[in-house]
Scaffold this active site. Sequence first.
Site, PDB file in Angstrom:
ATOM      1  CD  GLU A  34       0.645   9.595 -15.088  1.00 12.25           C
ATOM      2  OE1 GLU A  34       1.036   9.907 -16.227  1.00 12.25           O
ATOM      3  OE2 GLU A  34       1.393   9.051 -14.245  1.00 12.25           O
ATOM      4  CG  HIS A  57      -0.305   0.074   2.537  1.00  9.13           C
ATOM      5  ND1 HIS A  57      -0.125  -1.034   3.312  1.00  9.13           N
ATOM      6  CD2 HIS A  57       0.223   1.098   3.235  1.00  9.13           C
ATOM      7  CE1 HIS A  57       0.487  -0.710   4.430  1.00  9.13           C
ATOM      8  NE2 HIS A  57       0.715   0.597   4.411  1.00  9.13           N
ATOM      9  CG  HIS A  65       1.792  10.944 -10.330  1.00  9.49           C
ATOM     10  ND1 HIS A  65       2.910  11.520 -10.861  1.00  9.49           N
ATOM     11  CD2 HIS A  65       1.642   9.764 -10.989  1.00  9.49           C
ATOM     12  CE1 HIS A  65       3.414  10.732 -11.803  1.00  9.49           C
ATOM     13  NE2 HIS A  65       2.655   9.653 -11.895  1.00  9.49           N
ATOM     14  CD  GLU A  74      -1.706   3.028   6.450  1.00 14.18           C
ATOM     15  OE1 GLU A  74      -1.543   3.600   7.533  1.00 14.18           O
ATOM     16  OE2 GLU A  74      -0.892   2.186   5.998  1.00 14.18           O
TER      17      GLU A  74
END
Length: 128
Positions: A122, A5, A74, A56
């Site tokens: 993105e 994550h 990003h 998260e």
Amino acid sequence: MRILHTMLRVGDLQRSIDFYTRVMGMQLLRTTDRPEQKYSLAFVGYGDEKDGATIELTYNYGVPSYEIGTAFGHIAIAVPSAAAACDAVRAAGGNVTREAGPVKGGSTVIAFVQDPDGYKIELIEARA
């Protein structure tokens, strides 16, 4: 090894959950509240955590905003159509910051949206 994550600190957990689930189409996978440590977590993603990476969302009690800084770039998400994804994000009240079009110097079609805390996402159009 695999990526599990990415953690983003957010100023309003419910607002961020709403953005990632309602606007970006993710699922709320699980939440944890730790009042003793003064933070709450929410994990969102496009499927089960055992199959793919998630985001998260971390809310630290009493911290309404963060400076994103210049090091973070990003999060990238594959989409069938960047233009259609922009339309859907906009229709759901999201903020499109770069319309769909080819990346500079290339042919891959990308777009950018921004979450309520200012993090950039993105959208990369999957090639046929």
